[in-house]
Scaffold this motif. Structure first.
Motif, PDB file in Angstrom:
ATOM      1  N   ASP A  33      -4.811  -1.862  -2.200  1.00  0.00           N
ATOM      2  CA  ASP A  33      -4.520  -0.088  -2.038  1.00  0.00           C
ATOM      3  C   ASP A  33      -5.561   0.177  -3.046  1.00  0.00           C
ATOM      4  O   ASP A  33      -4.851   0.685  -4.426  1.00  0.00           O
ATOM      5  CB  ASP A  33      -3.312   0.039  -2.877  1.00  0.00           C
ATOM      6  CG  ASP A  33      -2.712  -0.688  -3.976  1.00  0.00           C
ATOM      7  OD1 ASP A  33      -3.889  -1.735  -4.196  1.00  0.00           O
ATOM      8  OD2 ASP A  33      -2.228  -0.132  -4.782  1.00  0.00           O
ATOM      9  N   ASP A  35      -7.600   2.441  -3.521  1.00  0.00           N
ATOM     10  CA  ASP A  35      -7.304   4.150  -4.008  1.00  0.00           C
ATOM     11  C   ASP A  35      -6.860   4.642  -4.814  1.00  0.00           C
ATOM     12  O   ASP A  35      -7.312   5.526  -5.010  1.00  0.00           O
ATOM     13  CB  ASP A  35      -7.050   4.870  -2.125  1.00  0.00           C
ATOM     14  CG  ASP A  35      -5.967   4.126  -2.159  1.00  0.00           C
ATOM     15  OD1 ASP A  35      -5.694   3.551  -1.897  1.00  0.00           O
ATOM     16  OD2 ASP A  35      -4.621   5.134  -1.182  1.00  0.00           O
ATOM     17  N   GLU A  80      -8.462   6.128   4.014  1.00  0.00           N
ATOM     18  CA  GLU A  80      -8.323   7.848   4.485  1.00  0.00           C
ATOM     19  C   GLU A  80      -7.513   8.105   3.485  1.00  0.00           C
ATOM     20  O   GLU A  80      -6.715   7.992   2.622  1.00  0.00           O
ATOM     21  CB  GLU A  80      -7.734   8.220   5.814  1.00  0.00           C
ATOM     22  CG  GLU A  80      -8.041   9.081   6.327  1.00  0.00           C
ATOM     23  CD  GLU A  80      -7.002   9.525   7.742  1.00  0.00           C
ATOM     24  OE1 GLU A  80      -6.110  10.926   7.815  1.00  0.00           O
ATOM     25  OE2 GLU A  80      -7.803   9.383   8.516  1.00  0.00           O
ATOM     26  N   VAL A  81      -8.075   8.965   3.280  1.00  0.00           N
ATOM     27  CA  VAL A  81      -7.513  10.295   1.962  1.00  0.00           C
ATOM     28  C   VAL A  81      -6.807  11.780   2.373  1.00  0.00           C
ATOM     29  O   VAL A  81      -7.473  12.617   3.429  1.00  0.00           O
ATOM     30  CB  VAL A  81      -8.054  10.885   0.784  1.00  0.00           C
ATOM     31  CG1 VAL A  81      -7.736  11.535  -0.119  1.00  0.00           C
ATOM     32  CG2 VAL A  81      -9.195   9.553  -0.137  1.00  0.00           C
ATOM     33  N   ARG A  82      -5.186  11.948   2.803  1.00  0.00           N
ATOM     34  CA  ARG A  82      -4.983  12.576   3.589  1.00  0.00           C
ATOM     35  C   ARG A  82      -5.515  13.918   2.772  1.00  0.00           C
ATOM     36  O   ARG A  82      -5.723  14.687   3.540  1.00  0.00           O
ATOM     37  CB  ARG A  82      -3.268  12.503   3.520  1.00  0.00           C
ATOM     38  CG  ARG A  82      -3.003  11.385   4.243  1.00  0.00           C
ATOM     39  CD  ARG A  82      -1.239  11.411   4.079  1.00  0.00           C
ATOM     40  NE  ARG A  82      -1.297  10.037   5.386  1.00  0.00           N
ATOM     41  CZ  ARG A  82       0.516  10.236   5.661  1.00  0.00           C
ATOM     42  NH1 ARG A  82       1.083  10.955   4.992  1.00  0.00           N
ATOM     43  NH2 ARG A  82       0.594   8.421   5.969  1.00  0.00           N
ATOM     44  N   ARG A  83      -5.410  14.046   1.938  1.00  0.00           N
ATOM     45  CA  ARG A  83      -5.579  15.558   0.422  1.00  0.00           C
ATOM     46  C   ARG A  83      -6.295  15.019  -0.427  1.00  0.00           C
ATOM     47  O   ARG A  83      -5.899  14.575  -0.786  1.00  0.00           O
ATOM     48  CB  ARG A  83      -4.962  16.291   0.820  1.00  0.00           C
ATOM     49  CG  ARG A  83      -4.554  17.317   0.540  1.00  0.00           C
ATOM     50  CD  ARG A  83      -4.007  19.301   0.699  1.00  0.00           C
ATOM     51  NE  ARG A  83      -3.428  19.599  -0.083  1.00  0.00           N
ATOM     52  CZ  ARG A  83      -3.093  20.642  -1.618  1.00  0.00           C
ATOM     53  NH1 ARG A  83      -2.698  19.192  -1.658  1.00  0.00           N
ATOM     54  NH2 ARG A  83      -3.103  21.998  -2.097  1.00  0.00           N
ATOM     55  N   ALA A  93      -9.412  17.576   3.561  1.00  0.00           N
ATOM     56  CA  ALA A  93      -8.407  16.368   4.119  1.00  0.00           C
ATOM     57  C   ALA A  93      -8.584  15.229   5.521  1.00  0.00           C
ATOM     58  O   ALA A  93      -9.908  15.905   5.743  1.00  0.00           O
ATOM     59  CB  ALA A  93      -7.366  17.468   5.087  1.00  0.00           C
ATOM     60  N   GLY A  94      -7.782  14.658   5.352  1.00  0.00           N
ATOM     61  CA  GLY A  94      -8.140  13.633   6.362  1.00  0.00           C
ATOM     62  C   GLY A  94      -9.500  12.744   6.263  1.00  0.00           C
ATOM     63  O   GLY A  94     -10.597  12.784   7.391  1.00  0.00           O
ATOM     64  N   SER A  96     -12.283   9.842   4.939  1.00  0.00           N
ATOM     65  CA  SER A  96     -12.965   8.514   4.243  1.00  0.00           C
ATOM     66  C   SER A  96     -12.836   8.659   2.354  1.00  0.00           C
ATOM     67  O   SER A  96     -13.213   9.586   2.052  1.00  0.00           O
ATOM     68  CB  SER A  96     -13.811   7.597   4.549  1.00  0.00           C
ATOM     69  OG  SER A  96     -14.496   8.294   4.478  1.00  0.00           O
ATOM     70  N   SER A 140     -18.246  12.442   6.264  1.00  0.00           N
ATOM     71  CA  SER A 140     -17.929  13.286   6.417  1.00  0.00           C
ATOM     72  C   SER A 140     -19.011  14.458   6.527  1.00  0.00           C
ATOM     73  O   SER A 140     -20.087  14.428   5.668  1.00  0.00           O
ATOM     74  CB  SER A 140     -16.893  14.091   5.574  1.00  0.00           C
ATOM     75  OG  SER A 140     -17.519  14.376   4.834  1.00  0.00           O
TER      76      SER A 140
END
Length: 359
Positions: A33, A35, A80-83, A93-94, A96, A140
């Motif tokens: 984890d 992140d 993945e980072v949701r937001r 949003a969404g 990496s 992205s």
């Protein structure tokens, strides 16, 4: 790390644990984890003010120490980072975690270009980017656009300094040219790693490279960049040839259509004929005079946040916070002499790294 009130103390503590305790550093790099540690550090770097140079240095040093571990760096790419709530320039949003890291590090360099051009900031941001490069996937479109925008900015600064140095030779001008040449070389090494190792996993990178190919033209005839430009030109020629067929067919050429075409052509991409290069890798090395940075910094925090009854008029150990330099002219790219003792360490290159001239 998530609390602005305790962020500086927490970052310093984290630095000390990572640097002085190998068992803790090993435990951190094995966690799945990552992140939960990297994202707050990126938020701290994003939110730090221009006048808080010491805090920026420590955050970047911690990020460099984390990214120098290939296993840890590889593991966080797929997260993945949701937001990304703290990022205000545009909605994220969404994406990496690798994309968020690229965006925040590039932003830090661009802010530094506009507000001081501290070479330590440049060096460590680009070193962390280089360590991330061999593992980046699913970048992205916005991250790629910011990356190529930074390349264009650094290229323009380099070409201006190069012209000025040829018109009026001086030791300072020659040094500035060498420093920005190293910055460009490091970014080109990042591009080469993505072309050699991760191109098919990053179609947005290909699209951004095609969209920004004019930025490469001014460097094309310069021998110092020739070997780093070979793979870039091969990749551009490969995709330009195939996309020209789509354009000549009369089909719609919106950005969505072109991106889908790039994704399709990525399946046909091969690395035959490319110049093989080692992956750049930078590691943190604490300098012998690191106490000249940390001792005043720690005492400054103790006086500001520790409630110590100190007569500040009698304190001579704590230096003022380094002030950002001013924009404009070749002198803006030189480090402030007052920062010579404010840098905890340099990014030491291994293998293909090219930032050694500013360490």
């Amino acid at each position: 790390l998530g609390s602005p009130e305790s962020r500086e103390r927490a970052t310093l503590l984290l630095y000390g644990l990572l640097h002085e305790c190998p068992a803790f550093r090993h435990w951190v790099t094995l966690r799945s984890d990552g992140d939960k540690l990297v994202l707050p550090l990126l938020q701290a770097l994003y939110e730090v003010r221009l006048g808080q140079a010491r805090q920026s240095y420590v955050i970047l040093t911690v990020l460099l120490m984390l990214t120098q571990d290939p296993g840890f760096t590889s593991d966080i790419q797929a997260l993945e980072v949701r937001r990304v709530a703290f990022y205000r320039e545009c909605p994220l949003a969404g994406v990496s975690l690798g994309s968020v890291a690229v965006i925040v590090l590039v932003r830090a360099v661009r802010r530094n270009l506009a507000g001081g051009r501290d070479l330590y900031m440049h060096t460590n941001c680009l070193a962390a980017l280089a360590n991330l490069a061999p593992h980046l996937q699913g970048l992205s479109g916005y991250a790629c656009q910011r990356l190529f925008s930074l390349f264009g900015s650094l290229a323009r600064i380099y070409l201006r300094l190069h012209e000025d140095a040829e018109a009026a030779p001086s030791d300072g001008g020659t040094r500035d040219v060498a420093v920005y040449e190293d910055f460009l070389r490091t970014l080109l090494e990042v591009f080469n790693v993505l072309i050699l190792r991760r191109l098919t996993a990053n179609p947005h990178f290909v699209y951004g490279m095609l969209h920004s190919q004019a930025a490469f033209q001014p460097l094309q005839g310069l021998p110092q960049f020739q070997h780093l430009m070979e793979n870039v030109h091969i990749a551009l020629d490969f995709f330009n040839l195939r996309l020209d067929r789509l354009i000549s067919s009369g089909a719609a050429t919106t950005s969505e259509v072109m991106l889908r075409a790039v994704e399709a052509e990525c399946d046909a991409w091969h690395t035959k004929g490319l110049r093989e290069m080692p992956d750049p890798h930078f590691t943190y090395e604490q300098e012998g005079n690191a106490q000249d940075f940390f001792v005043p910094y720690v005492w400054q925090l103790l006086m500001d946040q520790g409630g110590l009854p100190v007569d500040r008029g009698l304190v001579i150990l704590v230096a003022p916070e380094p002030a950002p330099g001013s924009e404009g002219g070749a002198d803006a790219s030189k480090p402030d002499p007052s920062l010579s003792l404010e840098q905890p360490a340099g990014a030491a290159p291994e293998g293909g790294g090219s930032l050694d001239s500013v360490v």
